[in-house]
Scaffold this motif. Structure first.
Motif, short mmCIF file in Angstrom:
data_model
loop_
_atom_site.label_atom_id
_atom_site.label_comp_id
_atom_site.label_asym_id
_atom_site.label_seq_id
_atom_site.Cartn_x
_atom_site.Cartn_y
_atom_site.Cartn_z
N THR A 19 57.69 15.50 79.80
CA THR A 19 56.38 15.90 79.12
C THR A 19 55.70 14.71 78.91
OG1 THR A 19 57.38 15.56 77.12
CG2 THR A 19 57.49 17.80 77.94
N GLU A 162 51.33 17.13 82.65
CA GLU A 162 51.17 18.15 81.34
C GLU A 162 50.19 19.12 81.17
OE1 GLU A 162 52.99 19.61 77.79
OE2 GLU A 162 53.70 18.13 79.37
N SER A 231 55.76 24.41 78.26
CA SER A 231 54.49 24.68 78.57
C SER A 231 54.14 24.74 79.97
CB SER A 231 53.74 23.23 78.06
OG SER A 231 54.22 22.14 78.85
N LEU A 285 46.09 26.46 76.10
CA LEU A 285 46.57 25.07 75.81
C LEU A 285 47.47 24.96 74.51
CD1 LEU A 285 44.30 22.41 77.34
CD2 LEU A 285 46.14 23.64 78.27
N HIS A 286 46.94 25.62 73.36
CA HIS A 286 47.22 25.51 72.25
C HIS A 286 47.54 26.84 71.45
CE1 HIS A 286 46.03 21.34 72.61
NE2 HIS A 286 44.70 21.78 72.98
N GLY A 292 50.22 25.59 68.96
CA GLY A 292 51.17 25.75 69.86
C GLY A 292 52.03 26.66 69.75
N ARG A 294 54.35 30.35 69.53
CA ARG A 294 54.26 31.41 70.71
C ARG A 294 54.64 32.66 69.91
NH1 ARG A 294 53.73 29.07 75.61
NH2 ARG A 294 53.48 26.90 75.85
N GLU A 303 50.58 30.66 79.67
CA GLU A 303 50.36 29.54 81.08
C GLU A 303 50.74 30.37 82.21
OE1 GLU A 303 51.40 26.64 77.61
OE2 GLU A 303 52.27 28.64 78.31
N ARG A 366 48.60 23.65 85.21
CA ARG A 366 48.61 24.37 84.30
C ARG A 366 47.81 25.56 83.94
NH1 ARG A 366 50.17 21.93 77.96
NH2 ARG A 366 50.24 23.75 76.95
#
Length: 484
Positions: A19, A162, A231, A285-286, A292, A294, A303, A366
């Motif tokens: 990462t 990343e 990610s 992304l966040h 972040g 989920r 993503e 990404r």
């Protein structure tokens, strides 16, 4: 072998190792992707001097020439990748110059222009080895990097980035999408289904192996507590599901819209998606809460799901490229024109990439944003151009250095019979699946982060040798695992 740690702590260390990476320069990525092209050209020119293709040593040498330069350039010789590339093309140029000089001396003439005209009028037919070579080179590069990345001998600048940046491994999924599109039925003009429903059924059927492999990979990762980079695609999504989703969606769309609109659709989707990223980027992304987390399937796999839009744009561009490649052509002169188009398009797209990545947003695999779209298409044109140039070179040199009692077609068949890249194409999905399985086996057997460089290269070499031996054995016996 290093200090032993618990499985949980080692998994965390491994995930942290993958990462926060920012990649390397576009130039270095281009150099690395061109190394297998140089290896292939050297191998092809070398084989012009071979009369008996049945010798086992030739197959071994063939594999060594194709594999070793790339393997070394991404591991212990990673700071000499440019030197390796220049060396390969210098060797190829030397072989070319040697054969041409001998021919001119034997004819006792210095009329170079007449030789050029002779080359341009040569029959090249509709064979497209440059395309199958690029598919094989992409498979080889992917197979090497998915294991090598787990060792410290593999530079972190080559691994997947990343958020923004360009690593060697960022090219994998993009090139796969392009190459799948280039040889798709739509690109080759072999579609017969007009109904969107029937088109979707056919696409789902053809993509089912990818769906099954994607589902099995998900189960295996979760059941074995295997390290994962969430990610990258999300909690449940993965590379195989992306390929399957893009295939199904593109097939349905092209059953409604004429395939001639592929290029326009590509630009419209890329531009529209990039515009939507002005508000979507923060979410992708966040997450919904900006921290972040989920929650729910969409948020957990944001993503992977949203990047499918960008990959769909890349796929349609690949279809347009394929439509151009599969037009009927016969002479070297016609393929030189194709080469000039490839070079021009590559240069224009590289310039567009520079402008867009500066003015709009940096490259992000990404997000699969517009700069990533431009990068993948520019890189594809570049690799197609260099492979085609090599193909034209071999065709011309072969006319000056014919093998005794061997016609052009016979040479092409003999070369293909020992070609590792041809073997990979013959059972491409099996090769990639076997590479993933062996990678998982290695990672579950040893703690790769604590392996010294010399031993790491030995393990990677053994791994790629087993893969290559298996795929070559099946190819030599004409055993195909494609059953759908």
């Amino acid at each position: 072998m290093g200090v032993p740690v618990s499985n949980v702590s080692y998994k965390q260390i491994h995930e942290e190792f993958m990462t926060g990476l920012n990649g390397t320069s576009l130039v270095e990525v281009s150099v690395l992707t061109l190394i297998p092209v140089g290896s292939t050209l050297v191998r092809d020119l070398f084989c012009l001097f071979v009369s008996d293709f049945t010798q086992p040593w030739l197959i071994m040498l063939n594999m060594f020439i194709i594999i070793a330069p790339l393997l070394l350039s991404i591991t212990i010789l990673n700071f000499t990748d440019f030197t390796i590339l220049v060396s390969l093309f210098t060797i190829a140029t030397g072989m070319f110059a040697l054969i041409v000089t001998r021919h001119i001396q034997s004819k006792n003439t210095h009329r170079y222009w007449s030789l050029v005209k002779q080359f341009l009028n040569l029959e090249m037919g509709n064979r497209r080895p440059f395309l199958s070579y690029l598919r094989g080179q992409t498979l080889l590069g992917t197979a090497l990097t998915i294991l090598a990345v787990d060792f410290t001998v593999f530079p972190r600048r080559f691994a997947k980035t990343e958020i923004y940046g360009t690593g060697l491994m960022d090219t994998g999924v993009g090139l796969f999408v392009v190459l799948n599109a280039v040889v798709s039925p739509e690109a080759r003009g072999k579609t017969s289904c007009k109904s969107p429903v029937l088109a979707m059924v056919q696409a789902v059927k053809s993509s089912m192996p990818l769906v099954v492999i994607g589902a099995l990979r998900l189960l295996a990762v979760k059941k074995t507590d295997y390290q994962e980079h969430v990610s990258e695609y999300g909690v449940h999504w993965n590379f195989f599901l992306t390929l399957a989703a893009v295939k199904v969606i593109s097939t349905v769309i092209l059953s409604v819209f004429p395939v001639q609109l592929s290029g326009i659709l590509s630009i419209m989707i890329a531009a529209g998606y990039q515009y939507s990223l002005t508000s979507l980027t923060t979410y992708i992304l966040h997450g919904a809460d900006g921290r972040g987390t989920r929650v729910g399937l969409l948020d957990a796999n944001r993503e992977g799901l949203f990047s499918c839009i960008g990959y769909l744009a890349i796929y349609f561009a690949g279809v347009e490229i394929g439509r151009y490649i599969f037009r009927k052509r016969h002479s070297v002169r016609e393929w030189v024109l194709v080469l000039s188009v490839f070079i021009t398009m590559s240069l224009l797209l590289w310039m567009a990439l520079g402008i867009v990545s500066y003015a709009v947003q940096p490259i992000s695999r990404r997000l699969a944003n517009a700069p990533y779209f431009l990068w993948m298409i520019a890189l594809s044109f570049q690799l197609l151009a260099v492979n085609l140039a090599g193909d034209i070179t071999v065709t011309c040199i072969q006319s000056l250095h014919p093998r005794e009692g061997c016609e052009n077609k016979k040479f092409a068949d003999d070369l293909s019979s020992t070609c590792l890249l041809s073997a990979m194409n013959y059972n491409g999905l099996l090769y990639f699946l076997a590479a993933n399985l062996l990678t998982g086996l290695v990672n579950m057997s040893i703690q790769t982060l604590y392996i010294p460089p010399s031993l790491a290269v030995t393990i990677i070499s053994a791994y790629i040798s087993i893969l290559s031996g298996l795929i070559m054995l099946l190819y030599r016996r004409k055993i195909s695992t494609r059953f759908w």
